[in-house]
Scaffold this active site. Structure first.
Site, PDB file in Angstrom:
ATOM      1  CG  ASN A   9      -1.705   1.207   1.454  1.00 35.63           C
ATOM      2  OD1 ASN A   9      -1.796   2.064   0.567  1.00 35.63           O
ATOM      3  ND2 ASN A   9      -2.302   1.346   2.633  1.00 35.63           N
ATOM      4  CE  LYS A  11      -0.178   3.188   4.848  1.00 33.83           C
ATOM      5  NZ  LYS A  11      -0.138   3.301   6.299  1.00 33.83           N
ATOM      6  CG  HIS A  99      -5.968   1.770   5.400  1.00 32.22           C
ATOM      7  ND1 HIS A  99      -5.550   2.737   6.276  1.00 32.22           N
ATOM      8  CD2 HIS A  99      -4.924   0.924   5.228  1.00 32.22           C
ATOM      9  CE1 HIS A  99      -4.284   2.483   6.616  1.00 32.22           C
ATOM     10  NE2 HIS A  99      -3.884   1.387   5.994  1.00 32.22           N
ATOM     11  CD  GLU A 101      -3.041   5.447   6.980  1.00 34.10           C
ATOM     12  OE1 GLU A 101      -3.029   5.589   5.743  1.00 34.10           O
ATOM     13  OE2 GLU A 101      -2.092   4.929   7.610  1.00 34.10           O
ATOM     14  CD  GLU A 171      -3.440  -2.584   7.582  1.00 33.40           C
ATOM     15  OE1 GLU A 171      -2.301  -2.740   7.161  1.00 33.40           O
ATOM     16  OE2 GLU A 171      -4.136  -1.607   7.288  1.00 33.40           O
ATOM     17  N   GLY A 177       2.494   2.270  10.789  1.00 32.51           N
ATOM     18  CA  GLY A 177       3.424   3.379  10.581  1.00 32.51           C
ATOM     19  C   GLY A 177       4.153   3.821  11.838  1.00 32.51           C
ATOM     20  CB  SER A 213       5.416  -1.635  11.958  1.00 32.01           C
ATOM     21  OG  SER A 213       4.945  -0.316  12.208  1.00 32.01           O
TER      22      SER A 213
HETATM   23  P1  PGA Z   1       2.858   0.342   7.664  1.00 29.08           P
HETATM   24  O1  PGA Z   1       1.377   0.506   7.068  1.00 29.08           O
HETATM   25  O2  PGA Z   1       3.404  -0.961   7.101  1.00 29.08           O
HETATM   26  O3  PGA Z   1       3.603   1.530   7.198  1.00 29.08           O
HETATM   27  O4  PGA Z   1       2.715   0.244   9.138  1.00 29.08           O
HETATM   28  C1  PGA Z   1       0.504  -0.577   6.907  1.00 29.08           C
HETATM   29  C2  PGA Z   1      -0.819  -0.117   6.344  1.00 29.08           C
HETATM   30  O5  PGA Z   1      -1.339   0.916   6.761  1.00 29.08           O
HETATM   31  O6  PGA Z   1      -1.391  -0.784   5.451  1.00 29.08           O
END
Ligand code: PGA
Length: 258
Positions: A9, A11, A99, A101, A171, A177, A213
């Site tokens: 992803n 983003k 997601h 976010e 997640e 992140g 992460s």
């Molecule tokens: P990250 O994000 O690997 O940077 O923690 C994962 C995600 O939000 O899909």
């Protein structure tokens, strides 16, 4: 064990020139060292998708392309939004739905998540339903109930025809992140919990991914001890090397080499 799935992803990173560069690099590595067992997907920003699929097609890169979001409606007056059929025309095969976010920053409620998931699968695209708790919920041991509620809200009553198109990504919000990966034990427990809930909703075959992460160093342990079917990778998917090392780890775990 289901065939592993590793999704990158991107983003809101990489303009179309950078995106082309990354997919070309991924393509070169995959040509020399194909991943036999793993299904790989990259999920660029909308404006990069056409450029990325052009490279994938012309250079025959063994990867599919997804989208980070799609509008819940099929068409119409929704300024700034993108529909599932537009994505389908671009040969997009996967759409991330709900997601964290999107849920936290763009008011995506459980109800909109459920409707969006239906809009996606009705068009024949695969939906990656993202679920996961915030830290305060984990700290008070509410994570299983919270995820159960999210799964029920999104999947209850889903027509049998569409069930094979659903993948579930766990997640935990506190791991996204942050560099704070969930432990392999936490991942295994939640994966088992999600499989039980999915089975009760007649989605027992759905793949369960972990995201938060994931990196080249922790992927093998998360896969083998966490018993997931693959990963949804954010930060570490922005470099060909780390993304493909994660893909290789999933491949080798499936193969029994790790
Ligand atoms: P990250 O994000 O690997 O940077 O923690 C994962 C995600 O939000 O899909």
């Amino acid at each position: 064990m289901n065939r592993p799935l590793v999704i990158g992803n991107w983003k809101m990173n990489l303009d179309y020139v950078e995106a082309v560069h990354l997919i070309q690099q991924i393509g070169v590595v995959l040509k020399n060292k194909p991943l036999e067992h793993v299904e790989l997907v990259v999920v660029p920003p909308f404006v990069d998708i056409r450029s990325v699929t052009s490279v994938v097609d012309s250079e025959r890169v063994a990867i599919e392309v997804g989208a980070q979001h799609a509008n819940v409606h099929e068409a119409g007056a929704h300024t700034g939004e993108v529909s599932v059929s537009m994505l389908e025309r671009l040969n997009v095969k996967w759409v991330l739905v709900g997601h964290s976010e999107r849920r936290a920053m763009y008011a995506m409620t459980d109800e909109i998540v459920a409707q969006t998931l239906r809009t996606v699968v009705r068009q024949g695209l695969a939906a990656v339903l993202c679920v996961g708790e915030e830290l305060s919920i984990r700290e008070t041991e509410g994570h299983n109930d919270f995820v159960t509620t999210q799964l029920h809200a999104a999947l209850e009553g889903l027509d049998e025809r569409w069930r094979p198109l659903v993948t579930i990504a766990y997640e935990p919000v506190w791991a996204i992140g942050t560099g704070l990966t969930a432990t392999t034990e936490q991942v295994r427990e939640m994966t088992e919990h999600i499989r039980t809930v999915a089975a009760s909703l007649s989605l027992g075959e759905a793949r369960v991914l972990y995201g938060g992460s994931v990196n080249a160093e922790n992927a093998t342990a998360l896969m083998s001890e966490g018993r997931v079917d693959g990963f949804l990778v954010g930060g570490a998917s922005l470099k060909a090397e780390s993304f493909l090392t994660i893909g290789q780890a999933a491949n080798d775990c499936y193969d029994g080499k790790r």
